[in-house]
Design an enzyme around this catalytic site. Sequence first.
Site, PDB file in Angstrom:
ATOM      1  CB  THR A  73     -38.152 -44.810  21.640  1.00  0.00           C
ATOM      2  OG1 THR A  73     -37.996 -43.650  21.860  1.00  0.00           O
ATOM      3  CG2 THR A  73     -38.241 -45.858  22.636  1.00  0.00           C
ATOM      4  CB  SER A 193     -35.596 -39.210  16.266  1.00  0.00           C
ATOM      5  OG  SER A 193     -37.234 -38.832  16.051  1.00  0.00           O
ATOM      6  CG  HIS A 195     -41.007 -37.079  16.020  1.00  0.00           C
ATOM      7  ND1 HIS A 195     -41.623 -36.097  16.994  1.00  0.00           N
ATOM      8  CD2 HIS A 195     -40.507 -38.304  16.070  1.00  0.00           C
ATOM      9  CE1 HIS A 195     -41.138 -37.529  17.690  1.00  0.00           C
ATOM     10  NE2 HIS A 195     -40.332 -38.155  17.602  1.00  0.00           N
ATOM     11  CB  CYS A 318     -47.145 -39.612  32.924  1.00  0.00           C
ATOM     12  SG  CYS A 318     -45.661 -38.659  34.329  1.00  0.00           S
TER      13      CYS A 318
HETATM   14  N1  PLP Z   1     -34.342 -38.808  22.373  1.00  0.00           N
HETATM   15  C1  PLP Z   1     -33.479 -37.701  22.827  1.00  0.00           C
HETATM   16  C2  PLP Z   1     -33.571 -36.566  23.081  1.00  0.00           C
HETATM   17  C3  PLP Z   1     -35.134 -37.328  22.692  1.00  0.00           C
HETATM   18  O1  PLP Z   1     -35.527 -36.104  22.877  1.00  0.00           O
HETATM   19  C4  PLP Z   1     -36.613 -37.957  22.082  1.00  0.00           C
HETATM   20  C5  PLP Z   1     -37.488 -37.377  21.985  1.00  0.00           C
HETATM   21  O2  PLP Z   1     -38.009 -37.194  22.684  1.00  0.00           O
HETATM   22  C6  PLP Z   1     -36.006 -39.366  21.988  1.00  0.00           C
HETATM   23  C7  PLP Z   1     -34.661 -39.790  21.685  1.00  0.00           C
HETATM   24  C8  PLP Z   1     -36.935 -40.160  21.915  1.00  0.00           C
HETATM   25  O3  PLP Z   1     -37.109 -40.088  19.822  1.00  0.00           O
HETATM   26  P1  PLP Z   1     -38.630 -40.887  19.296  1.00  0.00           P
HETATM   27  O4  PLP Z   1     -39.464 -39.914  19.458  1.00  0.00           O
HETATM   28  O5  PLP Z   1     -37.845 -41.166  17.683  1.00  0.00           O
HETATM   29  O6  PLP Z   1     -39.015 -42.009  19.835  1.00  0.00           O
END
Ligand code: PLP
Length: 372
Positions: A73, A193, A195, A318
């Site tokens: 994010t 990311s 995790h 949500c």
């Molecule tokens: N982008 C995509 C395609 C994702 O699937 C996710 C997580 O669900 C994110 C961004 C966000 O990542 P994070 O959970 O590390 O903020």
Amino acid sequence: MVQPVTYLDYNATAPLLPEAEAAVRTCLTCFGNPSSVHQAGRRARVLVEDAREAVAYAVGTKPAQVVFTSGGTESNSLALRGLSHSYSCAAVLAPGTEHASVLAHTGAQSLLAVDRHGVVDLAGLERELASVPAPALVSIMLANNETGVMQPVPEIVGLARTYGAMIHCDAVQAFGKMPLLFSDLGVDSMSLSAHKIGGLKGTGALILRDGLKLNPDLTGGGQERGRRAGTENVLGIAAFGAAVRQMPRLLEGMAKVMSFRDALEEGMLALSSAILIHGRNAMRIGNTSCVTLRGVASETQVMRLDLAGVAVSAGSACSSGKIAPSHVLLAMGVDAGDAGAAIRISLGWNTAADDIARFLEAWRPLTRSAAA
Ligand code: PLP
């Protein structure tokens, strides 16, 4: 809290890899601030820089191109805000199938059309690029988190460059599931990311093209070469490095994961003719399946499976915990009823053949309520 017997929600988050867990244990006693010059600080700095090297090596860049963040994010937000500011981009163009952290930066009028598989319509992209002042900023995910469908990033990059646009790629779901070299994509920036590959939540990276200017979101201490201030999350970063070092093993395991995913889809098709497998005829990453069971709400399926010890997910959850029809499926032209009856099953490094059998066993009773 009882752990689900069968965990099939890797796209939400992957279980911690044993190597990442070992790194966490080792680092717990390493409390130094990486910016401190004394021994404790230098030990922490080594952990951060080792991890940076591991991430850079995994995606084929120099360590200086890796900016550690708090996750996908933040990486998306930093890229879209930072590049828009540094290069005075007039608009952020992105398909409606992007993650919410990207869509938060686009106007409704800047959404790109996709086909019924969720693949960007290149002619539509060209029309948009021609209609906005240059440079635009195009944001494109490599693999979709809900369907696994991949975008033709090199073609999109070629088109975008013709119109002088910048390009950001959200590779959060592709990382660890397919070979991924930053230079092959030809984009300006790319989000990762930790995790999603078996590292800790709250850690990620933004990979930047060499020499790119990026206006920081967080300013202050000048960490991450002034691109992301704040004392580094040493524990998360070290665990990220340890997980990334398992990349060859993760990628090797994908053939098996894909064969499980395909067996799962065959099994579902054998149990019911009332299903739709979204994106099945498009290029997809091998671990993801998004399936509508007509007439049975996503929420019902997720809850009944959960009661049977099987963890999957549905649409976008949500903050209230209520399930809304997937914006990804709606953008693909799936009608609201079918979108509201879809579940996402996503496999990963610890999935075994038994998990597929247990899923099918738990899902079978739901097919009795399906629309004919
Ligand atoms: N982008 C995509 C395609 C994702 O699937 C996710 C997580 O669900 C994110 C961004 C966000 O990542 P994070 O959970 O590390 O903020």
